[in-house]
Motif scaffolding. Structure first.
Motif, PDB file in Angstrom:
ATOM      1  N   VAL A 167     -18.668   8.522 -17.252  1.00 39.60           N
ATOM      2  CA  VAL A 167     -18.498   9.396 -16.097  1.00 39.60           C
ATOM      3  C   VAL A 167     -18.974  10.802 -16.438  1.00 39.60           C
ATOM      4  O   VAL A 167     -18.809  11.272 -17.564  1.00 39.60           O
ATOM      5  CB  VAL A 167     -17.027   9.426 -15.611  1.00 39.60           C
TER       6      VAL A 167
ATOM      7  N   GLU B 238      -9.694   5.733  -9.962  1.00 38.31           N
ATOM      8  CA  GLU B 238      -9.894   7.043  -9.332  1.00 38.31           C
ATOM      9  C   GLU B 238     -11.256   7.637  -9.679  1.00 38.31           C
ATOM     10  O   GLU B 238     -11.892   8.261  -8.835  1.00 38.31           O
ATOM     11  CB  GLU B 238      -8.793   8.018  -9.754  1.00 38.31           C
ATOM     12  N   GLU B 239     -11.683   7.454 -10.918  1.00 39.04           N
ATOM     13  CA  GLU B 239     -12.919   8.100 -11.355  1.00 39.04           C
ATOM     14  C   GLU B 239     -14.174   7.282 -11.089  1.00 39.04           C
ATOM     15  O   GLU B 239     -15.242   7.845 -10.911  1.00 39.04           O
ATOM     16  CB  GLU B 239     -12.837   8.432 -12.847  1.00 39.04           C
ATOM     17  N   THR B 240     -14.054   5.957 -11.102  1.00 40.06           N
ATOM     18  CA  THR B 240     -15.253   5.113 -10.979  1.00 40.06           C
ATOM     19  C   THR B 240     -15.298   4.288  -9.707  1.00 40.06           C
ATOM     20  O   THR B 240     -16.349   3.757  -9.369  1.00 40.06           O
ATOM     21  CB  THR B 240     -15.377   4.144 -12.170  1.00 40.06           C
TER      22      THR B 240
ATOM     23  N   GLY C 146      -7.482  10.237 -17.980  1.00 39.43           N
ATOM     24  CA  GLY C 146      -6.775  11.325 -17.338  1.00 39.43           C
ATOM     25  C   GLY C 146      -5.323  11.372 -17.744  1.00 39.43           C
ATOM     26  O   GLY C 146      -4.813  10.469 -18.403  1.00 39.43           O
TER      27      GLY C 146
ATOM     28  N   GLU D 260      -6.635   5.687 -13.566  1.00 37.56           N
ATOM     29  CA  GLU D 260      -7.692   6.667 -13.804  1.00 37.56           C
ATOM     30  C   GLU D 260      -9.079   6.045 -13.678  1.00 37.56           C
ATOM     31  O   GLU D 260      -9.990   6.657 -13.130  1.00 37.56           O
ATOM     32  CB  GLU D 260      -7.518   7.324 -15.178  1.00 37.56           C
TER      33      GLU D 260
ATOM     34  N   GLU E  50     -14.336  15.695  -9.008  1.00 44.10           N
ATOM     35  CA  GLU E  50     -14.026  15.525 -10.428  1.00 44.10           C
ATOM     36  C   GLU E  50     -15.106  14.762 -11.180  1.00 44.10           C
ATOM     37  O   GLU E  50     -15.393  15.068 -12.333  1.00 44.10           O
ATOM     38  CB  GLU E  50     -12.696  14.808 -10.600  1.00 44.10           C
ATOM     39  N   VAL E  51     -15.663  13.737 -10.554  1.00 43.31           N
ATOM     40  CA  VAL E  51     -16.719  12.915 -11.157  1.00 43.31           C
ATOM     41  C   VAL E  51     -17.845  12.796 -10.140  1.00 43.31           C
ATOM     42  O   VAL E  51     -17.667  12.214  -9.074  1.00 43.31           O
ATOM     43  CB  VAL E  51     -16.192  11.520 -11.551  1.00 43.31           C
TER      44      VAL E  51
ATOM     45  N   MET F 264      -9.264  11.336 -11.764  1.00 44.70           N
ATOM     46  CA  MET F 264      -8.665  11.902 -12.938  1.00 44.70           C
ATOM     47  C   MET F 264      -7.786  13.057 -12.513  1.00 44.70           C
ATOM     48  O   MET F 264      -7.946  14.177 -12.951  1.00 44.70           O
ATOM     49  CB  MET F 264      -9.776  12.352 -13.872  1.00 44.70           C
TER      50      MET F 264
ATOM     51  N   ARG G 268     -18.466  14.708 -15.514  1.00 48.36           N
ATOM     52  CA  ARG G 268     -17.549  15.646 -14.875  1.00 48.36           C
ATOM     53  C   ARG G 268     -18.271  16.974 -14.714  1.00 48.36           C
ATOM     54  O   ARG G 268     -18.564  17.654 -15.705  1.00 48.36           O
ATOM     55  CB  ARG G 268     -16.284  15.813 -15.720  1.00 48.36           C
TER      56      ARG G 268
ATOM     57  N   PRO H  80     -13.829   7.134 -18.652  1.00 49.30           N
ATOM     58  CA  PRO H  80     -12.820   7.503 -17.655  1.00 49.30           C
ATOM     59  C   PRO H  80     -11.432   7.617 -18.289  1.00 49.30           C
ATOM     60  O   PRO H  80     -11.002   6.722 -19.013  1.00 49.30           O
ATOM     61  CB  PRO H  80     -12.889   6.369 -16.626  1.00 49.30           C
TER      62      PRO H  80
END
Length: 155
Positions: free
Chosen positions: A46, A77-79, A59, A74, A120-121, A1, A48, A57
């Motif tokens: 997610v 990137e996050e998961t 962003g 996103e 971030e996560v 994110m 944060r 998720p």
């Protein structure tokens, strides 16, 4: 994110503003089929650590980035999961640190991947819809669970 903070403020190389200084963002309600037996979908949330919250998720969009492409980026990137996008679920609007923020969401089925914690996560969870609804920090995110279920039942 990359660059998505609840403060909604600009960050280096991330996000861009829409008309009237609105922060534009995108995300997905990421889901998967149950691992064993029958049952409904499992939804990925997610965590944060910066905000100590649970969300879908999402962003900020990069400058000139397509909204759906940004949502899929996103999610990855996050998961750490790739996904197949489905129905558009709608748009959530809110103020973040005094600036309007507009987040477009899609349903997305997880296809493959693996989560690796980062700054971030730090955690993800896969939950049944009712449990996901309860775990989500912001009430505005809960309606997206219902939108996902409606979209899945329509197909």
């Amino acid at each position: 994110m990359a660059g998505d903070g609840e403060d909604g403020g600009p960050t280096a190389g991330a996000g861009h503003d829409g008309p009237d200084d609105t922060v534009l963002a995108a995300g997905c309600v990421l889901w998967r089929r149950p691992r064993e037996g029958a049952g409904g979908p499992e939804i990925c949330l997610v965590h944060r650590p910066k905000y100590d919250d649970w969300s879908h998720p999402k962003g900020k969009l990069k400058r000139a980035e397509d909204t759906l492409a940004g949502a899929l980026r996103e999610v990855y990137e996050e998961t750490g999961h790739h996904c197949a996008p489905g129905a558009r679920l709608g748009t959530v609007r809110y103020l973040a640190q005094g600036r309007p923020k507009l987040v477009s969401y899609w349903a997305a089925e997880a296809t493959d991947g693996a989560f690796t914690p980062n700054t971030e996560v730090d955690r993800i969870v896969w939950l049944a819809p009712a449990a996901a609804r309860e775990r989500l920090t912001q009430p505005r995110d809960r309606v997206l669970v219902d939108a996902l279920l409606d979209a899945l039942h329509a197909t």
